[in-house]
Design a protein around this motif. Structure first.
Motif, PDB file in Angstrom:
ATOM      1  N   VAL C  49       0.847  -1.196   0.000  1.00 33.77           N
ATOM      2  CA  VAL C  49       0.000   0.000   0.000  1.00 33.77           C
ATOM      3  C   VAL C  49       0.881   1.245   0.000  1.00 33.77           C
ATOM      4  O   VAL C  49       0.698   2.170  -0.812  1.00 33.77           O
ATOM      5  CB  VAL C  49      -0.934   0.019   1.231  1.00 33.77           C
ATOM      6  N   GLN C  52       2.707   1.611  -3.320  1.00 32.01           N
ATOM      7  CA  GLN C  52       1.854   2.074  -4.410  1.00 32.01           C
ATOM      8  C   GLN C  52       1.596   3.569  -4.306  1.00 32.01           C
ATOM      9  O   GLN C  52       1.643   4.299  -5.293  1.00 32.01           O
ATOM     10  CB  GLN C  52       0.528   1.307  -4.366  1.00 32.01           C
ATOM     11  N   LEU C  53       1.306   4.031  -3.088  1.00 35.61           N
ATOM     12  CA  LEU C  53       1.071   5.461  -2.890  1.00 35.61           C
ATOM     13  C   LEU C  53       2.307   6.266  -3.234  1.00 35.61           C
ATOM     14  O   LEU C  53       2.234   7.349  -3.819  1.00 35.61           O
ATOM     15  CB  LEU C  53       0.670   5.729  -1.433  1.00 35.61           C
ATOM     16  N   ASN C  54       3.450   5.719  -2.861  1.00 37.18           N
ATOM     17  CA  ASN C  54       4.711   6.406  -3.144  1.00 37.18           C
ATOM     18  C   ASN C  54       4.955   6.479  -4.639  1.00 37.18           C
ATOM     19  O   ASN C  54       5.374   7.504  -5.182  1.00 37.18           O
ATOM     20  CB  ASN C  54       5.849   5.661  -2.430  1.00 37.18           C
ATOM     21  N   SER C  56       2.641   6.121  -7.208  1.00 41.99           N
ATOM     22  CA  SER C  56       1.660   6.869  -7.995  1.00 41.99           C
ATOM     23  C   SER C  56       1.543   8.323  -7.576  1.00 41.99           C
ATOM     24  O   SER C  56       1.247   9.175  -8.392  1.00 41.99           O
ATOM     25  CB  SER C  56       0.270   6.238  -7.878  1.00 41.99           C
ATOM     26  N   ALA C  57       1.707   8.607  -6.277  1.00 48.53           N
ATOM     27  CA  ALA C  57       1.447   9.978  -5.840  1.00 48.53           C
ATOM     28  C   ALA C  57       2.608  10.580  -5.068  1.00 48.53           C
ATOM     29  O   ALA C  57       2.486  11.645  -4.486  1.00 48.53           O
ATOM     30  CB  ALA C  57       0.185  10.014  -4.969  1.00 48.53           C
ATOM     31  N   VAL C  59       3.829   9.904  -2.303  1.00 48.05           N
ATOM     32  CA  VAL C  59       3.589  10.078  -0.872  1.00 48.05           C
ATOM     33  C   VAL C  59       4.735   9.446  -0.081  1.00 48.05           C
ATOM     34  O   VAL C  59       5.127   8.319  -0.318  1.00 48.05           O
ATOM     35  CB  VAL C  59       2.259   9.408  -0.468  1.00 48.05           C
ATOM     36  N   GLY C  64       2.301   7.501   4.144  1.00 49.25           N
ATOM     37  CA  GLY C  64       1.592   6.374   3.551  1.00 49.25           C
ATOM     38  C   GLY C  64       1.284   5.317   4.593  1.00 49.25           C
ATOM     39  O   GLY C  64       0.348   4.528   4.459  1.00 49.25           O
ATOM     40  N   ALA C  67      -2.207   5.436   5.725  1.00 48.38           N
ATOM     41  CA  ALA C  67      -3.128   4.828   4.763  1.00 48.38           C
ATOM     42  C   ALA C  67      -3.045   3.305   4.860  1.00 48.38           C
ATOM     43  O   ALA C  67      -4.059   2.601   4.839  1.00 48.38           O
ATOM     44  CB  ALA C  67      -2.783   5.279   3.346  1.00 48.38           C
ATOM     45  N   CYS C  71      -6.178   0.911   5.672  1.00 48.61           N
ATOM     46  CA  CYS C  71      -6.612  -0.173   4.778  1.00 48.61           C
ATOM     47  C   CYS C  71      -6.605  -1.506   5.502  1.00 48.61           C
ATOM     48  O   CYS C  71      -7.541  -2.304   5.410  1.00 48.61           O
ATOM     49  CB  CYS C  71      -5.654  -0.295   3.585  1.00 48.61           C
TER      50      CYS C  71
END
Lengths: 254, 349, 294
Positions: C49, C52-54, C56-57, C59, C64, C67, C71
């Motif tokens: 998780v 992925q955040l790192n 795509s965005a 973060v 993260g 998040a 989740c």
């Protein structure tokens, strides 16, 4: 002059800082019934567990029929002729009533050779305690009185010479108590030595040859039932003044 | 009134039970079915390809492994998560004796059994004092630890590269049985293991184990030497499992620690025994056969997803059939009510 | 000497992180008598998780982490209600098998979704380090250690100071008594499991920053959680902290002076010895005595 059926000397058991049982020395003559009373936490069940090997003593000794059994494993003591019931019944839930009792017949001092023999002996014991014909039932379906009968039957199946009963009458209705008392008396008359922990004083009075009173892990007093219940210390610690008054008022009534 | 044993079965195979012998197949019909199945298995290899023979051989091996677990986990109620230690020890004993001492397989085999017996007794003394999860983890720890030990004893065991059992050419001490040979070998082991479990289920020993399982304190109070009984069950499991390991090592020829002490074996044998019906005689047989075939089928048809689907099936089986297939059928037969939903309700909060 | 100090520092830093990895596992075992073999997969899911955040965005994984925790909280709650609860009253190895099956499913699902490649979460700053003499302390590991210990302490505070925490402890001691007092045991269990998963997820985010991860790393985390839970005593949060530090040190020192594989064998040896000699662990109460259950 035969050895006492059960003898303890200076028996003690400590749990961390708590002295559950302190320096208890007693001896029980063969073929007699010793009643043990006392408030909760007095150490009654601890005493039984120490005798049967479910607990190891912190100090002191236990002798059965003159043989030292201190600290032995429970099955060694069972095979020495000692049987017990548990305060909260512990049936083998997935075996039938008959098989529950048969286990005792299989593994006791007189261990039956085959499963079938043990089952036959189990049926005899079931008859004795009043559970004849209920051999196929699962223990979960028994009511309180029958569950206690099963617990007793399991102990008797071992063919013991010393029987330790831990509050075997608890939860029984008045009409169920008398037959149980009859059974205990008849066992004693056959030569069995019985030690019975009980809360129901009427039971203790009517069936014990001697009574031992435990309080806070120590022996408070010991003697004939009629004397013990009149003892001031026992009334103070356990029986209560109201009970004493009732006893004084209506002789032997409880 | 239905004829002979068929009607007798529900009554005698009832709920609680010393009478729970061959699952619901007690009585003459049960023996007949078993005999037929055995004859079929004996005659089968001539009709099968080599790969199919190997699959069945694996299935029989798992029957033995599951029955071994059944003794300690199902009857005695001590869920061992380390039986693979016997598997590995049996396999390595065999490989070492054959590769380094030039022994015949048929000499190595009883040696492996002795090693299994000895180690089970040795390990059992401390470990069987633990209960429940603690016991499970301790056995797991021993198995994993043994793998590391074997890995590090390079000189004896060949370390990470493992050993090769001499199976062909002049070096071979025993002629290699081939697919059909191993099929029969593992079948014999499966029959032996099941026979042992059958004997245990009817004997005083088996009653003792069940008593220990259901209430160990009460069992001890009734004269059962719980230590000896537990070690006995564990030792039997050890012998059966190490024999399986010995045969496996010979069959695979090339062995190494990660393979012979693979925790997957442990998990599979537990799943098979439990889903089939732990504490029963027929349960582990059904569980082992069923899950081996299922696994093969999935592997062939769903190559990418097969482990995933296998996992889903395990989860579903545990939830829907917690008492295993055999007891589910027994209870259903007795109460005339087959309800998976009842199962679910029984164990949930 | 420097090597020893470096190994000690690393051991402690890693140990703090391991404590966070294990604390949820220990809690679930202590309160619910459930050994969650899929615990390690929750850690790795948290890593993914955050990764992925790192990716795509952009973060930062330490953000993260929240998040990931959120989740995994939801996922844990769902897993309990739908799966674990169905066998909660069954013999213990039922939940072992169930979570084993779950582990198979989750690991393979991750492989299918993310491939089996090893990954790590890139940050600009985690690799830099401060130096104390000759000993190098990477910022990433230091931050990870501080956050991990902080979260563990927060959990301790939660358990002893809030009503929910007390409800969890009560249910853990005697489920039937707790229910009689109005505690909804099923929900308490679900929340406990969810908290455990969230902690694991947060730990995963940190793990991904200070090292590499892949679906195959999951079983190792579960195993380490076992050892720590046993060392520290089941359900004992302080114990998890202590156990984590001990394990971190042992693994670090061991890796310094012994061959890699022998270290694992020693860890197992210690585990088995502890189980036999003192099942309560270093700090805990003997499990089966502490419970009031039929």
């Amino acid at each position: 002059m035969s050895a006492p059926a059960l003898e303890t000397r200076g028996l003690s058991r400590r749990f961390g800082g708590l002295e559950a049982l302190s320096d208890v020395s007693l001896s029980v003559e063969p073929g007699t019934v010793l009643g043990i009373i006392g408030p909760n936490g007095a150490g009654k069940s601890t005493l039984i567990n120490l005798v049967t090997g479910h607990l190891k003593p912190s100090s002191g000794s236990v002798c059965v029929d003159g043989r030292e059994v201190t600290g032995q494993r429970p099955w060694v003591i069972a095979r020495a002729g000692v049987a017990r019931t548990f305060q909260i019944v512990k049936p083998f839930r997935e075996l039938t009533v008959r098989d529950n009792v048969a286990i005792g017949a299989m593994f006791g001092p007189d261990g039956a050779g085959s499963v079938k023999d043990a089952q036959r002996r189990a049926d005899e014991v079931l008859e004795r305690v009043g559970l004849a014909g209920r051999g196929e039932v699962p223990p979960g379906e028994l009511d309180v009185a029958d569950a206690r009968r099963l617990e007793l039957a399991k102990a008797l199946a071992l063919g013991p010479r010393l029987l330790l009963l831990d509050e075997v009458m608890a939860g029984l209705r008045g009409s169920e108590i008398e037959p149980a008392l009859e059974l205990i008396r008849s066992l004693r008359d056959e030569g069995m030595t019985i030690v019975a922990v009980e809360h129901i004083v009427k039971v203790i009075l009517s069936v014990s040859d001697e009574v031992l009173v435990l309080h806070e892990g120590r022996e408070l007093t010991r003697g004939k039932p009629a004397e013990v219940v009149k003892d001031e210390r026992v009334i103070e610690a356990y029986l209560g003044q109201r009970y004493a008054k009732r006893m004084a008022g209506g002789n032997g009534d409880a | 009134m239905a004829t002979d044993t068929q009607a007798e079965k529900p009554a005698s195979a009832e709920g609680p039970g010393g009478a729970r012998r061959l699952g619901f197949l007690s009585g003459r019909a049960g023996w007949a079915a078993a005999a037929v199945a055995l004859l079929v298995f004996i005659a089968l290899p001539t009709q099968l390809y080599g790969s199919q023979q190997r699959t069945l051989a694996a299935a029989f091996m798992f029957v033995a492994l599951a029955q071994g677990w059944n003794l300690i986990g199902g009857f005695a109620g001590y869920p061992s998560f380390g039986n693979v230690v016997f598997f590995g020890l049996g396999g390595y004993t065999t490989a070492i004796l054959m590769a380094k001492a030039g022994a015949s397989f048929y000499v190595a085999l009883p040696a492996a059994a002795l090693v299994g017996l000895g180690f089970a007794a040795l390990m059992g003394v401390p470990v069987l004092r633990l209960r429940g999860h603690y016991f499970a983890i301790a056995t797991l720890g021993v198995a994993e630890g043994m793998r590391e030990v074997v890995l590090n004893l390079d000189g004896l065991t060949g370390g990470g590269s493992g050993l090769t059992v001499p199976a062909v050419g002049i070096e071979a001490t025993t002629s290699y049985p081939g697919n059909a040979g191993f099929y029969y070998m593992f079948l014999a082991l499966a029959v032996l293991a099941t026979a042992v479990v059958l004997w245990v289920s009817r004997s005083r020993f088996g009653y003792g184990l069940r008593a220990i399982n259901q209430d160990e304190d009460a069992a001890a109070a009734m004269g059962i030497d719980t230590t000896r009984a537990k070690i006995g069950a564990f030792a039997l499991a050890g012998v059966i499992t190490s024999l399986a390991g010995a045969m496996y090592a010979f069959q695979q020829v090339s062995i190494y620690p990660a393979r012979l002490f693979d925790v997957q074996f442990t998990l599979l044998m537990v799943v098979m025994a439990v889903i089939g019906g732990s504490g029963t005689v027929v349960g582990p047989v059904l569980g082992a056969l069923g899950l081996t075939f299922l696994s093969e089928y999935l592997r062939d048809n769903l190559t990418d997803y097969h482990t995933l689907v296998f996992g889903v099936i395990i989860v579903a089986a545990v939830i829907l059939l917690p008492q295993g297939l055999v007891r589910f059928v027994q209870e259903g037969w007795r109460t005339r009510r087959f309800s998976l939903l009842d199962n679910v309700r029984a164990y949930r909060l | 000497m420097t090597e020893f100090l470096q190994a000690t520092v690393y051991g402690l830093l890693q140990g703090g992180l391991l404590a966070l990895v294990a604390v949820g596992f220990s809690l679930v075992w202590g309160v619910m008598n459930v050994v969650n073999l899929a615990h390690g997969t929750f850690v790795v899911l948290g890593s993914y998780v955050a990764w992925q955040l790192n990716k795509s965005a952009g973060v930062d994984p330490f953000l993260g982490m929240f998040a990931a925790a959120a989740c995994l909280f939801v996922a844990g709650y769902a897993v309990h209600m739908l799966l674990i609860n169905q066998v909660i009253k069954a013999p213990i190895w039922m939940t072992l098998l169930l979570t084993f099956g779950l582990e198979l499913v989750l690991i393979n699902a991750m492989v299918l979704l993310f491939s089996g490649d090893f990954r790590s979460i890139e940050t600009g700053w985690a690799g830099d380090a401060i130096a104390l003499g000759d000993v190098r302390i990477p910022y990433g590991r230091l931050a990870g250690f501080l956050v991990a210990v902080g979260l563990t302490l927060a959990l301790v505070a939660f358990m002893s100071r809030t009503r929910l925490g007390l409800a969890i402890k009560a249910t853990g001691m005697d489920r039937d008594a707790a229910r009689l007092m109005g505690i909804r045991a099923r929900r308490v269990y679900a929340i406990t499991f969810a908290i455990a998963a969230a902690m694991a997820g947060a730990a995963g985010a940190i793990v991904g920053t200070v090292g590499t991860f892949s679906p195959a790393s999951a079983p190792a985390f579960t195993l380490q959680s076992f050892v720590i839970a046993v060392l520290g005593g089941l359900g004992n949060m302080w114990g998890a902290l202590a156990g984590g530090l001990v394990l971190g040190l042992v693994q670090s020192w061991g890796g310094q002076y012994l061959s890699g594989t022998l270290v694992t064998a020693i860890a197992f040896g210690v585990l088995v010895a502890v189980l036999i000699v003192r099942p309560a662990g270093l700090l805990g109460k003997p499990y089966y005595e502490a419970r009031v259950e039929t």
